[in-house]
Design a protein around this motif. Structure first.
Motif, short mmCIF file in Angstrom:
data_model
loop_
_atom_site.label_atom_id
_atom_site.label_comp_id
_atom_site.label_asym_id
_atom_site.label_seq_id
_atom_site.Cartn_x
_atom_site.Cartn_y
_atom_site.Cartn_z
N ILE A 155 49.89 44.04 67.89
CA ILE A 155 48.48 44.41 67.77
C ILE A 155 48.37 45.87 67.36
N GLY A 156 49.08 46.76 68.07
CA GLY A 156 49.19 48.14 67.63
C GLY A 156 48.00 49.04 67.89
N THR A 157 46.92 48.52 68.44
CA THR A 157 45.75 49.34 68.72
C THR A 157 45.02 48.77 69.92
N LEU A 187 24.09 35.13 71.62
CA LEU A 187 24.87 36.34 71.34
C LEU A 187 26.26 35.93 70.88
N LYS A 188 26.65 36.39 69.72
CA LYS A 188 27.96 36.05 69.17
C LYS A 188 29.06 36.87 69.83
N ASP A 189 30.26 36.26 69.96
CA ASP A 189 31.41 36.99 70.45
C ASP A 189 31.63 38.23 69.60
N ALA A 190 32.22 39.25 70.20
CA ALA A 190 32.43 40.50 69.49
C ALA A 190 33.81 41.06 69.80
N VAL A 191 34.32 41.89 68.90
CA VAL A 191 35.60 42.55 69.12
C VAL A 191 35.44 44.02 68.77
N TYR A 192 36.06 44.86 69.60
CA TYR A 192 36.01 46.31 69.43
C TYR A 192 37.43 46.80 69.28
N LEU A 193 37.71 47.49 68.17
CA LEU A 193 39.04 48.01 67.88
C LEU A 193 38.98 49.53 67.90
N GLU A 194 39.81 50.12 68.71
CA GLU A 194 39.77 51.58 68.89
C GLU A 194 40.87 52.25 68.09
N HIS A 195 40.48 53.25 67.29
CA HIS A 195 41.42 54.04 66.50
C HIS A 195 41.44 55.47 67.04
N LEU A 196 42.16 56.36 66.36
CA LEU A 196 42.31 57.72 66.87
C LEU A 196 40.98 58.46 66.92
N THR A 197 40.22 58.42 65.83
CA THR A 197 38.98 59.21 65.76
C THR A 197 37.74 58.36 65.52
N ASP A 198 37.88 57.04 65.43
CA ASP A 198 36.73 56.17 65.25
C ASP A 198 37.07 54.79 65.77
N ASP A 224 26.77 39.54 89.33
CA ASP A 224 27.00 38.75 88.12
C ASP A 224 27.86 39.52 87.13
N ALA A 225 28.82 40.29 87.64
CA ALA A 225 29.67 41.12 86.79
C ALA A 225 30.51 40.27 85.85
N PRO A 226 30.86 40.83 84.70
CA PRO A 226 31.75 40.10 83.79
C PRO A 226 33.12 39.90 84.42
N ARG A 227 33.82 38.86 83.98
CA ARG A 227 35.22 38.69 84.35
C ARG A 227 36.05 39.59 83.45
N LEU A 228 36.95 40.34 84.03
CA LEU A 228 37.77 41.27 83.26
C LEU A 228 39.22 40.79 83.25
N TRP A 229 39.75 40.61 82.06
CA TRP A 229 41.16 40.24 81.87
C TRP A 229 41.79 41.35 81.04
N ALA A 230 42.63 42.14 81.66
CA ALA A 230 43.23 43.30 80.99
C ALA A 230 44.74 43.11 80.86
N ILE A 231 45.26 43.46 79.68
CA ILE A 231 46.69 43.46 79.43
C ILE A 231 47.09 44.89 79.10
N ILE A 232 48.06 45.41 79.82
CA ILE A 232 48.52 46.78 79.62
C ILE A 232 49.94 46.77 79.09
N GLU A 254 45.48 47.41 75.98
CA GLU A 254 45.66 48.84 75.74
C GLU A 254 47.14 49.16 75.56
N PRO A 255 47.52 49.74 74.41
CA PRO A 255 48.92 50.09 74.17
C PRO A 255 49.30 51.49 74.63
N PHE A 256 48.30 52.35 74.91
CA PHE A 256 48.61 53.75 75.19
C PHE A 256 48.14 54.23 76.56
N TYR A 257 47.02 53.70 77.05
CA TYR A 257 46.47 54.16 78.32
C TYR A 257 46.01 52.97 79.16
N VAL A 258 45.77 53.23 80.42
CA VAL A 258 45.13 52.23 81.29
C VAL A 258 43.73 51.97 80.72
#
Length: 303
Positions: free
Chosen positions: A234-236, A248-259, A180-188, A132-136
């Motif tokens: 990365i910028g987003t 189940l295939k790996d997936a990526v989610y990219l967040e923009h301002l309005t979508d 059985d929670a997912p492992r979370l690796w977060a970079i801020i 996350e480049p802008f928020y926690v």
């Protein structure tokens, strides 16, 4: 037409937390039906025609976009040469579970369509990696911080909708409390720590929460210094989901301002996974990151 092997097991190992995720089950079962169809030498249009389905119904079932009824599933299995309760029993059991309502559907009034794929599947992941480049990151936010982020966003939501979105985020976080929670690796990004979102008290509580979450064995948190995040570019906001099952295939989610963009295309997923790898290698270690968090917390505590 080649018949499926009646003795071949559907799944090589238990599905684990995926069994509690109807969306993930629909994707997996649809993929199994696709494998059987291909092995039988049939095209989706052939199946639609033979079974009297509406146009593209077979494709929608295989993509998990169309709930598969029990009668349709049995007809498909028979067409593909799968006979007998012993062979089809496990498939039908999971099919019934895929018909249960997803927990997040009760928040459909405030859940954007572009955000739904992430919310639907993150609980089924073995590992969640996020930058996350802008928020926690949302999975690590306190309710007060979430509310402040929502208030600062575009559109000016009604108070009721803002509260509902805070509740939705809290429900997502509860998935991290499961055995059985997912492992979370977060970079801020380091700049996130410099923004007192919601004011000093809200940010202080948020930093304390991050330090507490870092004590969990399944949570890893790193801070990316400004020069590092700028060099990687990365910028987003990026979230990468890895699933324990090959179904189940790996997936990526990219967040923009309005979508946003949610993709399981191998090329796109690999590109952002590589960027997260490089960012993680250059970011501060968890121990160093904790020191930075404590330093910022101390600064906010000074009058």
């Amino acid at each position: 037409m080649a018949a499926a092997d009646p003795h071949e097991p559907w799944f090589l190992r238990p599905l684990g937390p995926v069994e509690n995720n109807p969306t993930a089950l629909r994707l997996i079962l649809g993929g199994k039906l696709r494998e059987l169809r291909i092995a039988a030498g049939l095209e989706p249009a052939d199946v639609d025609s033979r079974l009297g389905f509406s146009r593209s119904k077979t494709s929608r079932i295989e993509l998990g976009r169309h709930g598969c009824k029990r009668a349709d599933a049995l007809a498909l299995l028979r067409l593909y040469g799968v006979e007998g309760e012993e062979r089809a029993g496990e498939f039908m059991r999971l099919l019934e579970q895929s018909h249960r309502p997803d927990w997040w559907r009760s928040y459909s009034d405030v859940l954007s369509d572009f955000f739904t794929p992430l919310v639907a599947l993150e609980g089924a992941a073995e590992r969640i990696r996020t930058y996350e480049p802008f928020y926690v990151p949302g999975l690590l936010q306190t309710p007060a911080y979430t509310h402040a982020v929502i208030k600062a966003g575009p559109g000016g939501l009604p108070a009721r909708d803002a509260i509902r979105r805070v509740e939705l985020r809290q429900e997502r976080q509860r998935q991290l409390d499961l055995p059985d929670a997912p492992r979370l690796w977060a970079i801020i990004d380091e700049s996130v720590l410099l923004r007192a979102v919601g004011g000093r008290e809200v940010m202080r509580s948020q930093l304390e929460h991050l330090l507490k979450m870092m004590e969990r064995p399944r949570v890893t948190l790193q801070v990316a210094p400004l020069d590092v995040s700028g060099a990687i570019g990365i910028g987003t906001g990026v979230t990468f989901l890895r699933f324990a099952l090959g179904d189940l295939k790996d997936a990526v989610y990219l967040e923009h301002l309005t979508d946003s963009t949610f993709s399981q295309k191998p090329g796109v997923v690999e590109e952002y996974r590589d960027m997260l790898d490089r960012l993680g290698a250059c970011a501060l270690t968890p121990v160093e990151s904790a020191k930075v968090l404590r330093g910022r917390l101390e600064a906010l505590s000074t009058p």
